[in-house]
Design a protein around this motif. Structure first.
Motif, PDB file in Angstrom:
ATOM      1  N   PRO A  35       0.813  -1.227   0.000  1.00 47.15           N
ATOM      2  CA  PRO A  35       0.000   0.000   0.000  1.00 47.15           C
ATOM      3  C   PRO A  35       0.849   1.281   0.000  1.00 47.15           C
ATOM      4  O   PRO A  35       0.530   2.240  -0.699  1.00 47.15           O
ATOM      5  N   VAL A  36       1.924   1.282   0.766  1.00 41.80           N
ATOM      6  CA  VAL A  36       2.764   2.470   0.829  1.00 41.80           C
ATOM      7  C   VAL A  36       3.552   2.629  -0.474  1.00 41.80           C
ATOM      8  O   VAL A  36       3.700   3.745  -0.990  1.00 41.80           O
ATOM      9  N   LEU A  37       4.017   1.529  -1.040  1.00 44.12           N
ATOM     10  CA  LEU A  37       4.739   1.599  -2.303  1.00 44.12           C
ATOM     11  C   LEU A  37       3.820   2.103  -3.415  1.00 44.12           C
ATOM     12  O   LEU A  37       4.237   2.896  -4.260  1.00 44.12           O
ATOM     13  N   ARG A  38       2.573   1.688  -3.424  1.00 43.08           N
ATOM     14  CA  ARG A  38       1.605   2.197  -4.419  1.00 43.08           C
ATOM     15  C   ARG A  38       1.414   3.707  -4.235  1.00 43.08           C
ATOM     16  O   ARG A  38       1.367   4.461  -5.213  1.00 43.08           O
ATOM     17  N   THR A  39       1.298   4.150  -2.992  1.00 45.24           N
ATOM     18  CA  THR A  39       1.141   5.579  -2.717  1.00 45.24           C
ATOM     19  C   THR A  39       2.370   6.349  -3.185  1.00 45.24           C
ATOM     20  O   THR A  39       2.255   7.428  -3.772  1.00 45.24           O
ATOM     21  N   LEU A  40       3.544   5.792  -2.931  1.00 45.45           N
ATOM     22  CA  LEU A  40       4.797   6.422  -3.345  1.00 45.45           C
ATOM     23  C   LEU A  40       4.857   6.585  -4.862  1.00 45.45           C
ATOM     24  O   LEU A  40       5.148   7.673  -5.368  1.00 45.45           O
ATOM     25  N   THR A  41       4.579   5.527  -5.603  1.00 41.52           N
ATOM     26  CA  THR A  41       4.684   5.618  -7.056  1.00 41.52           C
ATOM     27  C   THR A  41       3.600   6.525  -7.633  1.00 41.52           C
ATOM     28  O   THR A  41       3.858   7.277  -8.572  1.00 41.52           O
ATOM     29  N   LYS A  42       2.423   6.496  -7.063  1.00 39.75           N
ATOM     30  CA  LYS A  42       1.348   7.392  -7.518  1.00 39.75           C
ATOM     31  C   LYS A  42       1.753   8.849  -7.284  1.00 39.75           C
ATOM     32  O   LYS A  42       1.586   9.702  -8.169  1.00 39.75           O
ATOM     33  N   ARG A  43       2.303   9.146  -6.119  1.00 34.86           N
ATOM     34  CA  ARG A  43       2.725  10.512  -5.804  1.00 34.86           C
ATOM     35  C   ARG A  43       3.878  10.940  -6.714  1.00 34.86           C
ATOM     36  O   ARG A  43       3.929  12.081  -7.177  1.00 34.86           O
ATOM     37  N   PHE A  44       4.809  10.036  -6.979  1.00 31.22           N
ATOM     38  CA  PHE A  44       5.927  10.317  -7.862  1.00 31.22           C
ATOM     39  C   PHE A  44       5.434  10.812  -9.217  1.00 31.22           C
ATOM     40  O   PHE A  44       5.881  11.850  -9.724  1.00 31.22           O
ATOM     41  N   TYR A  45       4.506  10.082  -9.826  1.00 29.66           N
ATOM     42  CA  TYR A  45       4.031  10.461 -11.153  1.00 29.66           C
ATOM     43  C   TYR A  45       3.143  11.700 -11.108  1.00 29.66           C
ATOM     44  O   TYR A  45       3.119  12.485 -12.063  1.00 29.66           O
ATOM     45  N   ALA A  46       2.436  11.924 -10.009  1.00 28.74           N
ATOM     46  CA  ALA A  46       1.668  13.171  -9.863  1.00 28.74           C
ATOM     47  C   ALA A  46       2.621  14.365  -9.826  1.00 28.74           C
ATOM     48  O   ALA A  46       2.363  15.403 -10.452  1.00 28.74           O
ATOM     49  N   LEU A  47       3.729  14.213  -9.112  1.00 31.21           N
ATOM     50  CA  LEU A  47       4.722  15.286  -9.067  1.00 31.21           C
ATOM     51  C   LEU A  47       5.338  15.516 -10.441  1.00 31.21           C
ATOM     52  O   LEU A  47       5.553  16.661 -10.859  1.00 31.21           O
TER      53      LEU A  47
END
Length: 125
Positions: A13-25
């Protein structure tokens, strides 16, 4: 027995949040424009591949290698012209996403220099 970095950050779950945030940035930070420009318009597949790669790299399930074989990251990225500006943008997004999502500062201190080296290794122009 000590935890893997994958477990220490909170797993899937945290890794999914990390990658989602990365691409949003990457989509919003002006400093990441050069990096964004070498990605496809729809980054869904890119996000999934980064998630899969990081899963195995952090000691979780080896999703990327199970699907695609050895990462050979530099070779896979050769079709894209990656210079300092593109690498800087990618690294900025990664560091910011990591610092926003991952709460273990010591883990970041240990892993982010490796990510920095990997990002610099992708430069091919």
């Amino acid at each position: 027995m000590s935890m893997t970095p994958y477990e220490a950050i909170g797993g899937e779950p945290v890794l999914r949040t990390l990658t989602k945030r990365f691409y949003a940035l990457m989509d919003t930070l002006p400093e990441a424009k050069a990096c964004r420009d070498i990605h496809p318009k729809d980054m869904t597949r890119s996000e999934e591949k980064l998630f899969e790669y990081l899963s195995g790299w952090l000691g979780g399930p080896p999703l990327f290698t199970d699907k695609y074989g050895h990462p050979m990251l530099r070779r896979r990225h050769l079709p894209a012209k990656i210079g300092t500006e593109e690498a800087d943008g990618w690294l900025l997004c990664f560091r910011q996403a990591w610092n926003e999502v991952v709460t273990d500062k010591a883990l970041g201190d240990a892993l982010l220099p490796q990510v920095e080296a990997l990002g610099r290794h992708m430069i091919n122009v």
